[in-house]
Design an enzyme around this catalytic site. Sequence first.
Site, mmCIF file in Angstrom:
data_model
loop_
_atom_site.group_PDB
_atom_site.id
_atom_site.type_symbol
_atom_site.label_atom_id
_atom_site.label_comp_id
_atom_site.label_asym_id
_atom_site.label_seq_id
_atom_site.Cartn_x
_atom_site.Cartn_y
_atom_site.Cartn_z
ATOM 1 N N GLU A 187 1.043 -1.181 -0.379
ATOM 2 C CA GLU A 187 -0.099 0.093 -0.158
ATOM 3 C C GLU A 187 0.466 1.442 -0.380
ATOM 4 O O GLU A 187 1.837 1.039 0.158
ATOM 5 C CB GLU A 187 -0.909 -0.244 1.861
ATOM 6 C CG GLU A 187 -0.355 0.114 2.320
ATOM 7 C CD GLU A 187 -1.117 -0.480 3.678
ATOM 8 O OE1 GLU A 187 -2.510 -0.552 3.466
ATOM 9 O OE2 GLU A 187 -1.188 0.351 4.652
ATOM 10 N N GLU A 224 -6.980 -0.689 10.439
ATOM 11 C CA GLU A 224 -7.568 -1.169 10.462
ATOM 12 C C GLU A 224 -8.627 -2.235 12.058
ATOM 13 O O GLU A 224 -8.643 -0.469 12.618
ATOM 14 C CB GLU A 224 -6.889 -2.728 11.560
ATOM 15 C CG GLU A 224 -6.201 -2.102 13.080
ATOM 16 C CD GLU A 224 -4.912 -2.729 13.096
ATOM 17 O OE1 GLU A 224 -4.509 -4.503 12.696
ATOM 18 O OE2 GLU A 224 -4.342 -2.717 14.612
#
Lengths: 689, 510
Positions: free
Chosen positions: A217, A305
């Site tokens: 990412e 997350e």
Amino acid sequence: MVTPSRRQLSSPIPEVPMFKKILIANRGEIACRVIKTARKMGIKTVAVYSDADRDALHVEMADESVHIGPPAAAESYLLIDKIVAACKATGAEAVHPGYGFLSEREAFPRALAEHGIVFIGPHPAAIAAMGDKIESKKAAARAKVSTVPGHLGEISDSKHAVKIAREVGYPVMIKASAGGGGKGMRIAYDDKECEEGFGLARSEAKASFGDDRIFIEKFIVNPRHIEIQVLGDKHGNVLYLGERECSIQRRNQKVIEEAPSPLLDEKTRRAMGEQAVALAKAVGYDSAGTVEFVAGQDRSFFFLEMNTRLQVEHPVTELITGIDLVEQMIRVAAGEPLAFKQADIKLNGWAVESRIYAEDPYRNFLPSIGRLTRYRPPVEGPLGNGTVRNDTGVVEGGEISMYYDPMIAKLVTHAPTRLEAIDLQAQALDAFAIDGIQHNIPFLTSIMQNKVWRSGKLSTGFIKEEFPDGFVARAPTGADLETLVAVAASIDHQGNVRRRAISRQMSGPAVRFAHHRVVAVGSEARAVEVAGQIGAPTIVTLLGEDGTPQRKLTLVSAYWPGEPLWQGTVDGQPVSMQVRSVLNGHDLAYRGIAARTHVYTAREAELAALMPVKAPADMSKFLLCPMPGLVKAVHVAEGAEVKAGDTLAVVEAMKMENVLRAERDGKVKSVKAKAGESLAVDAVIIEFA
Amino acid sequence: MKEILNELERRRTSARLGGGQARIDAQHGRGKLTARERIDLLMDQNSFEEFDMYVEHRSIDFGMEKTKFPGDGVVTGWGTINGRVVYVFAKDFTVFGGSLSEAHAKKITKIQDMALQNRAPIIGLFDAGGARIQEGVAALGGYGDVFLRNVLSSGVIPQISVIMGPCAGGDVYSPAMTDFIFMVRDTSYMFVTGPDVVKTVTNETVTAEDLGGAKVHTTKTSIADRAYENDVEALLQMRRLMDFLPEHNRAGVPVLPTKDSPDRLELSLDTLIPDNPNKPYDIKELITKVVDEADFFEIQEAFARNIVTGFARMDGKTVGIVANQPMVLAGVLDSDASRKAARFVRFCDCFEIPLITFVDVPGFLPGTAQEYGGLIKHGAKLLFAYAEATVPKLTLITRKAYGGAYDVMSSKHIRGDVNYAWPTAEIAVMGAKGAAEIIYRSELSDPKKIEARIEEYKKRFANPFVAAERGYIDEVITPHATRRRLCRALNMLANKKAENPWKKHDNIPL
């Protein structure tokens, strides 16, 4: 998955019966924290404990306790069967998992459910959905949560990795799908680094987690860690309770947290909150949880997350929202709907939390274990224009063991503004006395004075940038130095006044003592005049080089010799200073400053100046014991030639064997310790020629 | 008249310069202070009155009649420490290297006589080159006169020696007979014969530091009771020490007012004793948490660390503390520990300082090294010292009190006044394992059986109640209440009157 209907939200729900007894499947401060709320709600509590926690505070606080095994967590706190059995034995109807241990194990709520025990946390499917990094990102994307540009699918090889990296744009982060704690993580700025990083990350991931799935990412420069607290119930309601900023981290371990974040504006806050709620709703989230984001300095934010549990740093949210998150978790677990709506959530003031760890900031944060010979936290409750809260799981005389997290306490302060909360935090940290082990309070209190921290321009690189060479105590200067001088002079003066009251003195006129003193602080010295009787304020007049009065300070304190803390006011300003006696003086510490002080009469100072400055003994020729422990073996004999890296000795501390190796080539002159001997820290084991 | 006063001032100024500025500078260059500077640090400001400032030697041999300095190498007089009278003599290294002449000795004995007659402590600061060889036997006679007075004063007034430079030959025996010896690191040493003589006689090559430096005497020989970093640190600590000591053997201890409540509870002491009986803990935590203001002046900190000795206060009044140290050799009694503690107990008994004994002792250390070293005799010294002591004696057994060591450590049987135990105490002939293995030797082959026997023995004896049933323990107390109990017991014993049968003196196993 529960989809809330308008009807469910608006119709009154029949009163649900509250639990009568809950079990806390955890230890330390969080177990104590949960017990406090349960007690407030009139719910009985059951603690579980391992051999190492027999005398722990959480056991003492609970109404009942159940022993669940040996110290190692894998043989006690992590055993689902033991927890279930403990519930059965005590009749606990529900279990609060705290954080860590079983809190995010999907199997745990399932096992509890099988036995008709309620899990005070989200339903297992939500835990499962958010537990996997790739799966949770996919879910986030589906819920239209802003995610870091990157590739969510698995990556087959390094060529594939480079292709994706180019699409995403450098710099990129290569991460293990199952990862955590920085393991299996690499940053790449170009194709070559990407190729290398991919290989390394994959092998590390395989070794560490047994799972070599990797994803890539975009890497955010100077990122900040900002997270949204969400709270849902079993009726489809989910709210967000503002954010927390946790950018002050050391090696991915959060050190200082605050709420709200100095970065966010109302618009960003709402955007992040709404996205967090959208994600939570997508998985039918029905408890307290946290959606973590990485934020750029431009207030761009990307989903990181979701943590499906109560976070360590939840108190800062509680203080600014006035909502007891544990209480809400218990209520929603019992089936109650949330009693408030998003519009009811108001953020009030600022809260700052410091994590106090048993680690030595002066020795590169080496963990420190042992007996807390002294543990005197600051008084909780109102202080100045705010409040102090201390979440802790230990008491004086307790033990910090190697088996569990080295966190001793979470000190939280709340005040109307950020700077006020920080100053209150500094004051509370200065008033926190801990002995017996090393702790990071000097480091924390030093951060509270740091300009970058105080400005709020944070990033997760803060500690690395501001403390590039590790932590060293600040040298006192300016007003801090004057305060230190005044307190040292006052402590000495009160001691002198008292000593002059000793019995059996010669009769006749009392001995007269001069008021002139020289205060040596480290290598600095300041001349002062001191006056004041016991119980009355001490007046310390700082003298200039020529002996003329420069500044007069009035000190008020009930300090008495032997106390670990000087608390009082200096010219009306509250001051807390750590005091430890040394020969003919005191070690004083506050605000990240630490200094040895000696207060001399003019004559003593004059003569002390004649004393030779002894260079500290050169210890490079010695192998010193790095921690108190037992010598298991010494592998070299007198006269032996050793090469750098050779094993010299093994020292066992708290059942852990530490292999001591040669730092460079050399010859052993003599061996000073033998197997079976108990050594103190810095005891000499081997002397080199 | 003015001229006469000026003459006095001139003489004083000249006398105060000792051996002259050059020698003073040399003394400073060695990292040492002069005799008068040292006294300035030791005494209350402006309280020192010097005697015999103008005394000079009368030697006419070897050209000595041509070199005379007022004071003759020693500064003597009296003053106060926090208002309490103290006599002092300080060797002046700038005059004849501080060497002892007949006149020099007379100055010291004059002060010794005054201290004894007027019942106040005497402190000697040593920094000298031994006897003044030019005077021969007159100097030796001078030493003898000093020695005799050391002995006569012993047990009557506290005598303290601080070694702040060389101290060799005849000079060492006066300190050796005083109550405490303190040294300064790197600048002081003490030996009977120096490195040169050692080399000639035994062909050993040794430095002064390795032969008699502060490290040697505080860790190996136990001749010195403590060492300090420099002159200033040492002398300021002497002021601290003197605040603990009575002026003489009938004075009673000084009282330092405190706000530290005698009722203070220490909850953390309830967890001081580890669950595992073989795990050590630091007895100094108990000491510092129980005494006033955590103020503990340790004596012989670096020697025989398996026993801890030192002064502290309880509710403002001085006490002597003796404690087994589980952190070092499990707190076992060996020859060194026994000698160290015995001497300390006798000092306290001499000067009416109540004794508090903290017991956690697994017994006496076995082995040929100990037995050949005379453990029987050295252990007997401690037993003897405790048994003969008539001061208030408080005893607290925290954990182990095994075997003969139980008797020795201020037990009820040797006139402990109040003997407490914590509930964790185990008073027995030995540990449960050892005991069961002896009693049930025939069952040794069956580990299950022997395990049960150990448990049985533990149940019976690993507690304080068997001893309490017999009255050997007066009361079992909670650890957190230790300070309150001890303070109360001391107050209760304030008028204690105990006497030993008349004797010329006892015959302690030296």
